[in-house]
Design a protein around this motif. Structure first.
Motif, PDB file in Angstrom:
ATOM      1  N   ILE A 205       0.866  -1.184   0.000  1.00  0.00           N
ATOM      2  CA  ILE A 205       0.000   0.000   0.000  1.00  0.00           C
ATOM      3  C   ILE A 205       0.901   1.232   0.000  1.00  0.00           C
ATOM      4  O   ILE A 205       1.750   1.371   0.878  1.00  0.00           O
ATOM      5  N   LEU A 206       0.721   2.099  -0.966  1.00  0.00           N
ATOM      6  CA  LEU A 206       1.596   3.279  -1.054  1.00  0.00           C
ATOM      7  C   LEU A 206       1.208   4.380  -0.066  1.00  0.00           C
ATOM      8  O   LEU A 206       2.054   5.153   0.378  1.00  0.00           O
ATOM      9  N   GLY A 207      -0.076   4.446   0.262  1.00  0.00           N
ATOM     10  CA  GLY A 207      -0.538   5.501   1.173  1.00  0.00           C
ATOM     11  C   GLY A 207      -0.771   6.804   0.431  1.00  0.00           C
ATOM     12  O   GLY A 207       0.094   7.244  -0.332  1.00  0.00           O
ATOM     13  N   CYS A 208      -1.936   7.413   0.643  1.00  0.00           N
ATOM     14  CA  CYS A 208      -2.277   8.647  -0.096  1.00  0.00           C
ATOM     15  C   CYS A 208      -1.292   9.767   0.198  1.00  0.00           C
ATOM     16  O   CYS A 208      -0.832  10.476  -0.696  1.00  0.00           O
ATOM     17  N   VAL A 209      -0.974   9.938   1.475  1.00  0.00           N
ATOM     18  CA  VAL A 209      -0.118  11.054   1.882  1.00  0.00           C
ATOM     19  C   VAL A 209       1.343  10.627   1.858  1.00  0.00           C
ATOM     20  O   VAL A 209       2.209  11.372   1.407  1.00  0.00           O
ATOM     21  N   GLN A 210       1.587   9.390   2.289  1.00  0.00           N
ATOM     22  CA  GLN A 210       2.976   8.925   2.379  1.00  0.00           C
ATOM     23  C   GLN A 210       3.674   8.938   1.026  1.00  0.00           C
ATOM     24  O   GLN A 210       4.827   9.305   0.907  1.00  0.00           O
ATOM     25  N   GLN A 238      -4.338   2.199  -7.117  1.00  0.00           N
ATOM     26  CA  GLN A 238      -4.896   1.945  -5.781  1.00  0.00           C
ATOM     27  C   GLN A 238      -5.341   3.274  -5.180  1.00  0.00           C
ATOM     28  O   GLN A 238      -4.635   4.271  -5.256  1.00  0.00           O
ATOM     29  N   GLY A 239      -6.529   3.250  -4.619  1.00  0.00           N
ATOM     30  CA  GLY A 239      -7.077   4.488  -4.070  1.00  0.00           C
ATOM     31  C   GLY A 239      -6.790   4.581  -2.584  1.00  0.00           C
ATOM     32  O   GLY A 239      -5.849   3.981  -2.082  1.00  0.00           O
ATOM     33  N   CYS A 240      -7.628   5.312  -1.917  1.00  0.00           N
ATOM     34  CA  CYS A 240      -7.468   5.489  -0.473  1.00  0.00           C
ATOM     35  C   CYS A 240      -8.084   4.291   0.241  1.00  0.00           C
ATOM     36  O   CYS A 240      -9.139   3.801  -0.150  1.00  0.00           O
ATOM     37  N   CYS A 241      -7.407   3.829   1.287  1.00  0.00           N
ATOM     38  CA  CYS A 241      -7.924   2.669   2.038  1.00  0.00           C
ATOM     39  C   CYS A 241      -9.070   3.066   2.952  1.00  0.00           C
ATOM     40  O   CYS A 241      -9.655   2.217   3.615  1.00  0.00           O
ATOM     41  N   ALA A 242      -9.390   4.336   3.029  1.00  0.00           N
ATOM     42  CA  ALA A 242     -10.508   4.875   3.826  1.00  0.00           C
ATOM     43  C   ALA A 242     -10.153   5.076   5.297  1.00  0.00           C
ATOM     44  O   ALA A 242     -11.009   5.440   6.090  1.00  0.00           O
TER      45      ALA A 242
END
Ligand code: SF4
Ligand code: SF4
Length: 265
Positions: A205-210, A238-242
């Protein structure tokens, strides 16, 4: 559940919370108030008030649930200051499930505490930008210029700016890391082969902010995994994991995002 349905959930007369997953009083009662969690709680360590500790928040939830306190600016600010890091959960010798308590508390606050127009605007901005890397990237250019022209150092040194800037903006500015060229686009390939013999296949998971503000953390993760024989799969799109929405009580947004994310990995 649609927004209109969420908005229509009403608080039963004489009750502080609505019936949509209120904080469980049985979980609150498992806290024996020993205070072991205080030393590991970052908000308590910085603010130094009992009300900004796990124990204090559980006390407040209890008082609100029995009608001794109300959802008001005085109480809500102490739930807002919780980072949701859950360091208290692993420290607690009594196994208090603070994670479930705070997760139940936040949507109740969102539904029943009227925030000020400024707070509403700020939160709307955060929830409509941070879980979307492409939107967040649109903000990067002005931030890049801000850093490259040396304005950041000037702002940080200026006592006047510190006084004039709204507190929340000043706090966000203070944690803005130096932006790197990698921030502007995802550079990791979809598949990174294992070094040597492949022993595992790992999804990342790349992470939205990371991926934007701390891409070197993702690079280091890939290096460690591949050095240990993992083939790393990084699905495109991949989107946001919420997590951001869920942990901030934005139930509707979380319900939309989580299944989409599920399908992308
Ligand atoms: S949450 Fe756990 S560690 Fe913290 S006061 Fe309650 S029982 Fe003690
Ligand atoms: S989750 Fe909240 S209460 Fe628990 S340690 Fe982190 S900041 Fe403190």
């Amino acid at each position: 559940m649609a927004a209109s349905e969420l908005n229509s959930i009403s608080v039963p007369q004489g009750q502080p919370f609505d019936t949509q997953h209120p904080p469980d009083k049985k979980l609150m009662d498992t806290c024996v108030h020993c205070g072991f969690c205080l030393s590991t709680c970052p908000s308590y360590r910085v603010i130094g008030k009992e009300t900004d500790s796990p124990r204090g928040r559980i006390y407040m939830m209890h008082d609100i649930s029995v009608g001794k306190a109300a959802l008001s600016e005085t109480t809500v600010q102490h739930f807002d200051s919780c980072l949701g890091c859950l360091a208290c959960v692993t420290t607690c010798p009594s196994g208090v499930e603070y994670d479930k308590l705070i997760a139940a508390m936040r949507p109740q606050i969102e539904r029943h505490y009227p925030r000020s127009p400024y707070e509403q605007m700020l939160r709307k901005l955060i929830f409509s930008i941070f879980p979307y890397p492409q939107r967040l990237r649109m903000l990067l250019r002005p931030l890049w210029v801000y850093q490259k022209l040396g304005m950041q150092g000037w702002v940080r040194r200026s006592p006047l700016f510190k006084q004039l800037m709204p507190k929340t903006l000043a706090a966000m500015e203070s944690v803005l890391p130096p932006l790197s060229a990698e921030a502007f686009q995802d550079r990791l390939p979809e598949i990174v082969p294992a070094q040597g013999e492949k022993r595992y296949r790992v999804g990342m998971i790349l992470g939205c902010v990371q991926r934007i503000f701390l891409p070197e953390v993702n690079d280091a993760t890939v290096r460690v995994l591949t050095a240990n024989g993992c083939e790393v799969a990084i699905p495109k799109g991949q989107g946001c994991c919420a997590a951001l929405s869920h942990h901030q009580g934005q139930e509707e947004q979380a319900k939309i995002m989580a299944p989409r994310y599920d399908r992308s990995i």
